[in-house]
Design a protein around this motif. Sequence first.
Motif, PDB file in Angstrom:
ATOM      1  N   PHE A   1       1.128  -1.413   0.196  1.00 11.56           N
ATOM      2  CA  PHE A   1       0.131   0.421  -0.361  1.00 11.56           C
ATOM      3  C   PHE A   1       0.644   1.357  -0.288  1.00 11.56           C
ATOM      4  N   LYS A   2       1.703   1.283   0.517  1.00 11.04           N
ATOM      5  CA  LYS A   2       3.006   2.441   0.744  1.00 11.04           C
ATOM      6  C   LYS A   2       3.555   2.791  -1.252  1.00 11.04           C
ATOM      7  N   TYR A   3       3.827   1.793  -1.299  1.00  9.84           N
ATOM      8  CA  TYR A   3       3.762   2.335  -3.074  1.00  9.84           C
ATOM      9  C   TYR A   3       2.699   2.095  -4.546  1.00  9.84           C
ATOM     10  N   SER A   4       1.679   2.322  -3.483  1.00 11.79           N
ATOM     11  CA  SER A   4      -0.137   2.302  -4.477  1.00 11.79           C
ATOM     12  C   SER A   4       0.610   3.479  -5.590  1.00 11.79           C
ATOM     13  N   ARG A   5       1.503   4.375  -5.570  1.00 10.48           N
ATOM     14  CA  ARG A   5       0.779   5.959  -6.194  1.00 10.48           C
ATOM     15  C   ARG A   5       2.064   4.935  -7.861  1.00 10.48           C
ATOM     16  N   VAL A   6       2.548   4.028  -7.620  1.00  8.61           N
ATOM     17  CA  VAL A   6       3.190   3.446  -7.626  1.00  8.61           C
ATOM     18  C   VAL A   6       2.210   3.159  -9.811  1.00  8.61           C
ATOM     19  N   VAL A   7       0.886   2.765  -9.580  1.00  7.39           N
ATOM     20  CA  VAL A   7      -0.514   2.129  -9.859  1.00  7.39           C
ATOM     21  C   VAL A   7      -0.558   3.585 -10.949  1.00  7.39           C
ATOM     22  N   SER A   8      -0.487   4.823 -10.159  1.00  4.33           N
ATOM     23  CA  SER A   8      -0.601   6.170 -11.054  1.00  4.33           C
ATOM     24  C   SER A   8       0.263   6.535 -11.799  1.00  4.33           C
ATOM     25  N   MET A   9       1.227   6.518 -11.753  1.00  2.62           N
ATOM     26  CA  MET A   9       2.683   6.374 -12.085  1.00  2.62           C
ATOM     27  C   MET A   9       2.917   5.589 -13.693  1.00  2.62           C
ATOM     28  N   PHE A  10       1.818   4.260 -13.417  1.00  2.74           N
ATOM     29  CA  PHE A  10       2.192   3.522 -14.405  1.00  2.74           C
ATOM     30  C   PHE A  10       1.031   3.565 -15.541  1.00  2.74           C
ATOM     31  N   ILE A  11      -0.109   4.228 -14.740  1.00  9.21           N
ATOM     32  CA  ILE A  11      -1.508   4.210 -16.352  1.00  9.21           C
ATOM     33  C   ILE A  11      -0.855   6.078 -16.294  1.00  9.21           C
ATOM     34  N   VAL A  12      -0.577   6.486 -15.810  1.00 10.14           N
ATOM     35  CA  VAL A  12      -0.036   8.050 -16.428  1.00 10.14           C
ATOM     36  C   VAL A  12       0.383   7.336 -18.254  1.00 10.14           C
ATOM     37  N   GLY A  13       1.504   6.662 -17.000  1.00 14.70           N
ATOM     38  CA  GLY A  13       2.522   6.104 -18.868  1.00 14.70           C
ATOM     39  C   GLY A  13       2.248   5.639 -20.243  1.00 14.70           C
ATOM     40  N   LEU A  14       0.798   4.976 -19.511  1.00 14.05           N
ATOM     41  CA  LEU A  14       0.206   4.677 -20.819  1.00 14.05           C
ATOM     42  C   LEU A  14      -0.669   5.537 -21.452  1.00 14.05           C
ATOM     43  N   THR A  15      -1.139   5.994 -20.124  1.00  7.06           N
ATOM     44  CA  THR A  15      -1.570   7.352 -21.421  1.00  7.06           C
ATOM     45  C   THR A  15      -0.978   8.273 -22.184  1.00  7.06           C
ATOM     46  N   LEU A  16       0.062   8.483 -21.992  1.00  6.58           N
ATOM     47  CA  LEU A  16       0.745   9.382 -23.090  1.00  6.58           C
ATOM     48  C   LEU A  16       1.423   8.452 -23.402  1.00  6.58           C
ATOM     49  N   MET A  17       1.706   7.075 -23.508  1.00  7.99           N
ATOM     50  CA  MET A  17       1.865   6.450 -24.758  1.00  7.99           C
ATOM     51  C   MET A  17       0.583   6.305 -26.055  1.00  7.99           C
ATOM     52  N   PHE A  18      -0.428   6.674 -25.257  1.00 11.65           N
ATOM     53  CA  PHE A  18      -1.426   5.831 -25.981  1.00 11.65           C
ATOM     54  C   PHE A  18      -2.610   6.465 -26.471  1.00 11.65           C
ATOM     55  N   ALA A  19      -2.681   7.613 -25.635  1.00 15.15           N
ATOM     56  CA  ALA A  19      -4.067   8.441 -25.049  1.00 15.15           C
ATOM     57  C   ALA A  19      -3.818  10.337 -24.744  1.00 15.15           C
ATOM     58  N   PRO A  20      -2.394  10.643 -25.518  1.00 10.19           N
ATOM     59  CA  PRO A  20      -1.701  11.475 -24.794  1.00 10.19           C
ATOM     60  C   PRO A  20      -2.999  12.834 -24.446  1.00 10.19           C
ATOM     61  N   GLN A  21      -3.545  12.911 -25.543  1.00  9.25           N
ATOM     62  CA  GLN A  21      -4.939  13.747 -24.916  1.00  9.25           C
ATOM     63  C   GLN A  21      -5.588  13.467 -23.739  1.00  9.25           C
ATOM     64  N   GLY A  22      -5.921  12.294 -23.580  1.00 10.85           N
ATOM     65  CA  GLY A  22      -6.795  12.232 -22.309  1.00 10.85           C
ATOM     66  C   GLY A  22      -7.460  11.082 -22.794  1.00 10.85           C
TER      67      GLY A  22
ATOM     68  N   ILE B   1     -10.611  10.967 -22.532  1.00 11.53           N
ATOM     69  CA  ILE B   1     -11.965  11.612 -22.607  1.00 11.53           C
ATOM     70  C   ILE B   1     -11.859  11.649 -23.972  1.00 11.53           C
ATOM     71  N   ALA B   2     -10.694  12.328 -24.873  1.00 12.23           N
ATOM     72  CA  ALA B   2     -10.387  12.882 -25.840  1.00 12.23           C
ATOM     73  C   ALA B   2     -10.851  11.332 -27.020  1.00 12.23           C
ATOM     74  N   LEU B   3     -10.051  10.413 -26.469  1.00 14.51           N
ATOM     75  CA  LEU B   3      -9.887   9.280 -27.010  1.00 14.51           C
ATOM     76  C   LEU B   3     -11.256   9.013 -27.923  1.00 14.51           C
ATOM     77  N   LEU B   4     -12.335   9.140 -26.096  1.00 12.94           N
ATOM     78  CA  LEU B   4     -13.603   8.723 -26.386  1.00 12.94           C
ATOM     79  C   LEU B   4     -14.419   9.425 -27.675  1.00 12.94           C
ATOM     80  N   ARG B   5     -14.157  11.134 -27.553  1.00 13.50           N
ATOM     81  CA  ARG B   5     -14.800  11.671 -28.728  1.00 13.50           C
ATOM     82  C   ARG B   5     -15.112  11.263 -30.277  1.00 13.50           C
ATOM     83  N   GLU B   6     -13.844  11.128 -30.135  1.00 15.94           N
ATOM     84  CA  GLU B   6     -13.436  10.552 -31.555  1.00 15.94           C
ATOM     85  C   GLU B   6     -14.190   9.728 -31.690  1.00 15.94           C
ATOM     86  N   LYS B   7     -14.555   9.979 -32.617  1.00 15.69           N
ATOM     87  CA  LYS B   7     -15.767   9.352 -33.751  1.00 15.69           C
ATOM     88  C   LYS B   7     -15.017   7.225 -33.224  1.00 15.69           C
TER      89      LYS B   7
END
Lengths: 240, 361
Positions: free
Chosen positions: B315-336, B338-344
Amino acid sequence: MARAIMKLENINAGYEKLQTLFDVNLEVPEGEITVIVGPNGAGKSTLLKTMFGLTKVYTGRIVFDNKDITKLPPHERAKLGMAFIFQLENVFANLSVRENLRLAGHDLPPDVLEERIKEVFETFPRLKERVDQKAGTMSGGERQMLAMAIGMIRKPKIFLIDEPTAGLAPKLAKGVLENVKRLNEQGYTIVLVEQNVKAGLEIGDKGVLVVNGRIAFDGPASELLARKDLARLYLGVGGR
Amino acid sequence: MVDLNLLMSTTIYGSVLALLALGITIIYMTTKVFNFAHPRLSLVGAYLAATAMAVYVQHAGIKPNFEGSQVLGGQLIVPYPASVYIIGFLVAMVGGVLAAMFEYYVILKPLLKRGADFLKLMIATLAYDFLLMAVLLLYNTHVWIKKTLKDGLNLIATKMDFSAYDFALITQGQTYISGGFILAVAVTVVLALSLYILLFRTTLGIKMRASVENPPLAEVLGVNVERIYAISWIISGLTAGIAGFLMLLEPSSGSLKPISATSPADEIVVSAFAGSIVGGVNSIFGSIFGGFFIGYVETYVTNWLALLLGMKELFKYSRVVSMFIVGLTLMFAPQGVIALLREKKVVDRILAFVKGRRGEK
């Protein structure tokens, strides 16, 4: 000659430390179209932006409607009755046509605003058809139309229009200049920066040639159009 | 079986992150500043609210009442009168706003006028964060503890554990609904709706959206863009203050306590920025989604891994999960997301996938 609604006196201006205008003196006659022309990078748009407070004025004075506006921020100049139409990005692409018009008249009483919106729809019926459409999805010509409508909402005393035909097909460009002429016929004073020298000067009353940040000619538009020497030297038109 | 306590605790945490991410996003959209001091603004709100509540409780001679009263077949336990919470809520908002306005007017606006770039502004927000941290630590160790010892207030000051303020609805059996949970959900929903109305149904909202999209054009149309920026900072400070107040109501039974550490903003800043980035730094409603998303994923993934590996200290290292998700987001959906979902295209792809699955069945 008509009364000068705007006067620029010994203006030295530019962007932060980059001076682009030098000792500019200019008068804008009320109710007329003043057309500013010049080679690329001469300072035409800077001159127009300086009139609206969008550049840094180092020395000199700008008077509008007998009021010194040199130190006024742009939003205060807008309230005095000045409208500026940018060359590009002159509408809010993410707002609908109605929202663009509502924003333009945000400080008008609601009933007056609705009346003004009706009036611009009469002038530009195409906009009425697109009222709920986002401006970013409209064609270039329609966006220029909306840009002018935005300017008209407040019934300004003067329109400053920066290269409205840039990037438009010749037929659309002609239509845009006709709209500018129509605005002038409704009584608006217009200062127009135009890259199409001939077409611009043909609808203008006064012509101003800017070269290297200085005024090289200031007189009737027809006279500037007839000056083959200036046209050949600075404007790339006129032939041999 | 669903662990209700964990769900409630995580929801409060998600709300706090959503509110913080929202504030970060609003400021990025308007002034183009990544405000690293933002989570600390919420602590200013939390500290001031806790102080105001404690002082009010003492001066009004209020004794905590942990006896419940019967409501709707359950038992409502509210240790303090509503006025205590209202005072705390208002003071937290004022504290958040004051800290935000100080940051904007005293630090960032003069820098913006001098043409400071993105990096300089970011460093300035870090400096302000350190300054606030120092001030809060001084307050925590010198003023707050002395006050606590002297007046004998029933608060554990050094750990900032304010769970004494939490209230609860205990229904028949052992089911316990945290007051913090109810308030967190209610406040976030009301705030999101209010923001929607403000942005899309009022002239001020049109001005704000216009100032974000094209500041020079808004300015020439008579909009005082600087004032709009100031309003954005007020809203941002307001959301930070509310987040700070919600932190006070974090139930002690939860596995995650954002303010249990001496200086919690150091940790929560990671998750708050993750929420903003995942939702899309240019999407107000995306940031709310991002905050909740990070809150739930961070908690439940860590929880699942801890159980799987038998390592509670994970539990002390839970922020690692957040950083991992940020990494994935910046790689695959840098606009976030929601922006990805807006694309038809993406929506179409998801619909086609769902239809395909139905067809198979």
